[in-house]
Scaffold this active site. Sequence first.
Site, short mmCIF file in Angstrom:
data_model
loop_
_atom_site.label_atom_id
_atom_site.label_comp_id
_atom_site.label_asym_id
_atom_site.label_seq_id
_atom_site.Cartn_x
_atom_site.Cartn_y
_atom_site.Cartn_z
CG ASP A 104 -0.34 -0.59 2.29
OD1 ASP A 104 0.88 -0.40 2.59
OD2 ASP A 104 -1.53 -1.07 3.12
CG HIS A 126 -6.07 -2.38 8.73
ND1 HIS A 126 -6.10 -1.20 9.71
CD2 HIS A 126 -4.73 -2.53 8.98
CE1 HIS A 126 -4.87 -0.41 9.42
NE2 HIS A 126 -3.53 -1.67 9.85
CG ASN A 137 -9.09 -1.97 11.78
OD1 ASN A 137 -7.77 -2.06 11.06
ND2 ASN A 137 -9.42 -0.75 11.35
CD GLU A 153 -8.81 1.02 7.34
OE1 GLU A 153 -8.64 0.06 8.58
OE2 GLU A 153 -7.99 1.60 7.67
#
Length: 241
Positions: free
Chosen positions: A67, A138, A136, A143
């Site tokens: 990313d 990811h 979380n 996400e």
Amino acid sequence: MKLIRTENYAEMSLEAGKFIVDKLRSNPSLTLGLATGSTPKGVYEYLIQDHEENETTYKQVKSVNLDEYIGLPAEDPNSYHYFMSQNLFNHLDISENHTHIPNGAASDLEQECLRYEKLIKELGGVDLQILGIGQNGHIGFNEPGTPFTSRTHIVTLDQNTREANSRFFNSLDEVPTHAITMGTASILESKEILLLVSGESKAEALFKFINGEISEEFPASVLKNHQNVTVIADRDALKYI
Ligand code: F6R
């Protein structure tokens, strides 16, 4: 899925480093999927040291990163281009045109996503993908709520992710709001996956990953559908396991 338990960050990095070097020895033209962030830094240090001491070569290695932030040029110290050059590429004999990172400064970002996805295919896919995990759940910047079918795409970063990453910036306001990430489906096509988890801040995420159901609300859970995943975690991350 194989789980390797280690005592601490240093041991996790050592085990992961040895794991990667072993793969490179049996396939010197490996296509490596790479991650940024705090977790793989120690592994990259191991790879650099091993390259210097044992002359492991990266001349035929290709790399694709997961990313990149949108809006940060490659020279920005907070860009993942910069991170990778500083923490790994500049210290290995890998050729610059073998290293690939999404271009978050591209004028046509949709086109950039298509280009990146095509590039991964042209490289024959990723042989070994290294992953960290967000608090979380990811993976990459996929996400919670991202479809498992997603390919390289533009994401709006979760507030939680921006807050977690603000430690690298002067203020939360400076953390980009968007990024380009390889999709969940793109990641899952890697032939092999190495997930690294370190520290108490990841203990809950690791617990959910191991014990929770497979759900798009917790992106990492999709890795349980993959046939060849190794998790290397340290004691703090394994607190609830
Ligand atoms: C980074 C990436 C992210 C990180 C995750 C954990 O390229 O794709 O998914 O792996 O945010 O970050 P750290 O390691 O900083 O806790």
